[in-house]
Design a protein around this motif. Structure first.
Motif, PDB file in Angstrom:
ATOM      1  N   ASP A   1       0.841  -1.111  -0.053  1.00 55.47           N
ATOM      2  CA  ASP A   1       0.038   0.107  -0.142  1.00 55.47           C
ATOM      3  C   ASP A   1       0.680   1.280  -0.093  1.00 55.47           C
ATOM      4  OD1 ASP A   1      -1.956   1.980   0.150  1.00 55.47           O
ATOM      5  OD2 ASP A   1      -2.378   1.472   2.354  1.00 55.47           O
ATOM      6  N   ALA A   2       1.181   1.514  -1.286  1.00 54.84           N
ATOM      7  CA  ALA A   2       1.974   3.015  -1.404  1.00 54.84           C
ATOM      8  C   ALA A   2       1.387   4.019  -0.909  1.00 54.84           C
ATOM      9  CB  ALA A   2       2.280   3.242  -2.725  1.00 54.84           C
ATOM     10  N   ARG A   3       0.144   3.983  -0.532  1.00 55.04           N
ATOM     11  CA  ARG A   3      -0.566   5.140   0.096  1.00 55.04           C
ATOM     12  C   ARG A   3      -0.744   5.291   1.735  1.00 55.04           C
ATOM     13  NH1 ARG A   3      -5.559   7.086  -3.498  1.00 55.04           N
ATOM     14  NH2 ARG A   3      -5.905   8.431  -1.779  1.00 55.04           N
TER      15      ARG A   3
ATOM     16  N   SER B   1       0.044   6.141   5.318  1.00 57.82           N
ATOM     17  CA  SER B   1       0.598   7.354   6.074  1.00 57.82           C
ATOM     18  C   SER B   1       1.959   7.072   6.499  1.00 57.82           C
ATOM     19  CB  SER B   1      -0.426   7.849   6.889  1.00 57.82           C
ATOM     20  OG  SER B   1      -0.490   7.135   7.942  1.00 57.82           O
TER      21      SER B   1
ATOM     22  N   TYR C   1       6.134   5.587  -7.625  1.00 55.68           N
ATOM     23  CA  TYR C   1       4.622   5.466  -6.968  1.00 55.68           C
ATOM     24  C   TYR C   1       3.908   5.488  -7.933  1.00 55.68           C
ATOM     25  CZ  TYR C   1       7.306   6.191  -2.843  1.00 55.68           C
ATOM     26  OH  TYR C   1       8.196   6.183  -1.808  1.00 55.68           O
ATOM     27  N   ARG C   2       2.621   4.532  -8.298  1.00 60.10           N
ATOM     28  CA  ARG C   2       1.524   4.843  -9.299  1.00 60.10           C
ATOM     29  C   ARG C   2       0.370   4.024  -8.920  1.00 60.10           C
ATOM     30  NH1 ARG C   2       5.048   0.746 -11.115  1.00 60.10           N
ATOM     31  NH2 ARG C   2       3.865  -1.108 -11.406  1.00 60.10           N
ATOM     32  N   ALA C   3      -0.771   4.425  -9.461  1.00 58.19           N
ATOM     33  CA  ALA C   3      -2.153   3.919  -9.304  1.00 58.19           C
ATOM     34  C   ALA C   3      -2.000   2.708 -10.542  1.00 58.19           C
ATOM     35  CB  ALA C   3      -3.057   4.867  -9.416  1.00 58.19           C
TER      36      ALA C   3
END
Length: 164
Positions: A31-33, A35, A66-68
């Motif tokens: 999970d690159a998102r 916090s 990082y990418r979606a």
């Protein structure tokens, strides 16, 4: 940040990464998102220490971006193809340049073996394939495969040492 280039200097090697670095990488791949506060809690370091480690991993080229990840079908690209190219003599640079110019080509690799290039493209229809192949035809021979399923979906690298 899509893709980062490492800053000049020595790039990290696997032996330079400690257990905390590997845990950070594992968490970011999952999970690159996440916090910084949550990542800090998960790896047992302060937020500034985690931030410094992430910055170092980015600066040395360990973390390249990082990418979606987006399903091409959801954007109207239901056809995915893999194409191998065996360039004619002295046409290697031209193949790479053509691949760069075609927006539907999302990955292109220089490979070993009889074929020198391999690319993946997402297309709105099979009819869009011929004009793309026609761009390469004067400079080499192509072999095309339509992808109908991903039997092993894209997944993160095993950074915890359990990979082969």
């Amino acid at each position: 940040m899509a893709n980062r280039r490492p800053r000049p200097g020595r790039a990290y090697e696997a032996k330079d990464l400690d257990g905390t670095d590997l845990r950070i990488l594992s968490e970011l791949q999952a999970d690159a998102r996440v916090s910084i506060a949550e990542l800090s809690r998960r790896v047992g370091l302060s937020a500034p220490a985690v931030t410094d480690r992430i910055r170092r991993l980015e600066d040395t080229g360990v973390i390249t971006g990082y990418r979606a990840e987006v399903d091409p079908r959801a954007l109207g690209f239901p056809v995915t193809v893999m194409v191998r190219i065996n360039p004619a003599v002295r046409e290697l640079p031209r193949i790479a340049k053509i691949a760069e110019e075609i927006p539907e080509i999302v990955e292109c690799y220089r490979i070993t073996g009889d074929d020198c290039f391999f690319f993946i493209a997402h297309l709105r229809s099979v009819d869009r394939l011929e004009p793309i192949l026609d761009r390469f035809a004067p400079y080499g021979r192509t072999t095309t495969s339509l992808i109908h399923a991903a039997t092993v979906p894209r997944r993160p690298l095993p950074v915890d040492g359990t990979g082969s």
